[in-house]
Motif scaffolding. Structure first.
Motif, short mmCIF file in Angstrom:
data_model
loop_
_atom_site.label_atom_id
_atom_site.label_comp_id
_atom_site.label_asym_id
_atom_site.label_seq_id
_atom_site.Cartn_x
_atom_site.Cartn_y
_atom_site.Cartn_z
N GLU A 53 12.32 2.54 -8.70
CA GLU A 53 11.05 2.40 -7.96
C GLU A 53 10.76 3.69 -7.22
N LEU A 54 9.53 4.19 -7.41
CA LEU A 54 9.15 5.48 -6.82
C LEU A 54 7.72 5.44 -6.30
N ASN A 55 7.44 6.33 -5.33
CA ASN A 55 6.06 6.49 -4.87
C ASN A 55 5.38 7.57 -5.72
N ILE A 56 4.09 7.72 -5.52
CA ILE A 56 3.32 8.65 -6.35
C ILE A 56 3.77 10.09 -6.18
N SER A 57 4.04 10.52 -4.95
CA SER A 57 4.46 11.91 -4.72
C SER A 57 5.74 12.24 -5.48
N ARG B 23 3.64 -2.12 -5.53
CA ARG B 23 3.78 -2.78 -4.24
C ARG B 23 3.24 -1.84 -3.18
N ARG B 24 2.55 -2.41 -2.20
CA ARG B 24 1.96 -1.60 -1.14
C ARG B 24 2.56 -1.96 0.21
N PHE B 25 2.83 -0.93 0.98
CA PHE B 25 3.28 -1.08 2.36
C PHE B 25 2.40 -0.14 3.17
N GLY B 26 1.28 -0.66 3.68
CA GLY B 26 0.31 0.21 4.35
C GLY B 26 -0.26 1.17 3.34
N ARG B 27 -0.10 2.47 3.60
CA ARG B 27 -0.61 3.48 2.68
C ARG B 27 0.38 3.81 1.56
N LEU B 28 1.62 3.42 1.73
CA LEU B 28 2.65 3.70 0.73
C LEU B 28 2.50 2.78 -0.47
#
Length: 66
Positions: A18-22, A51-56
């Motif tokens: 699992e990774l964020n866009i950056s 999955r979203r956590f606020g802006r993340l």
């Protein structure tokens, strides 16, 4: 859609879970806009979940249903 870009994204998500866009941008070497477009299509087609956590925003491979 670029199948090579899509395969790179899927391979990275398989390796790192699992990774964020950056982080995906850094690991794949894809341009931000290309990555976001491909991720959107992968989510719509059911290969990836978001999955979203606020802006993340976190992305991972969708588990196969039995």
């Amino acid at each position: 859609m670029n199948n090579k870009s899509r395969q790179i994204i899927l391979d990275i998500l398989k390796k790192y879970n699992e990774l964020n866009i950056s982080r995906l941008v850094r690991l794949t070497g894809l341009h931000y806009r290309v990555l976001v477009k491909e991720l959107k299509e992968l989510v719509e087609e059911g290969y990836v979940e978001e999955r979203r956590f606020g802006r993340l925003r976190l992305f991972r491979l969708r588990e196969k249903k039995s």
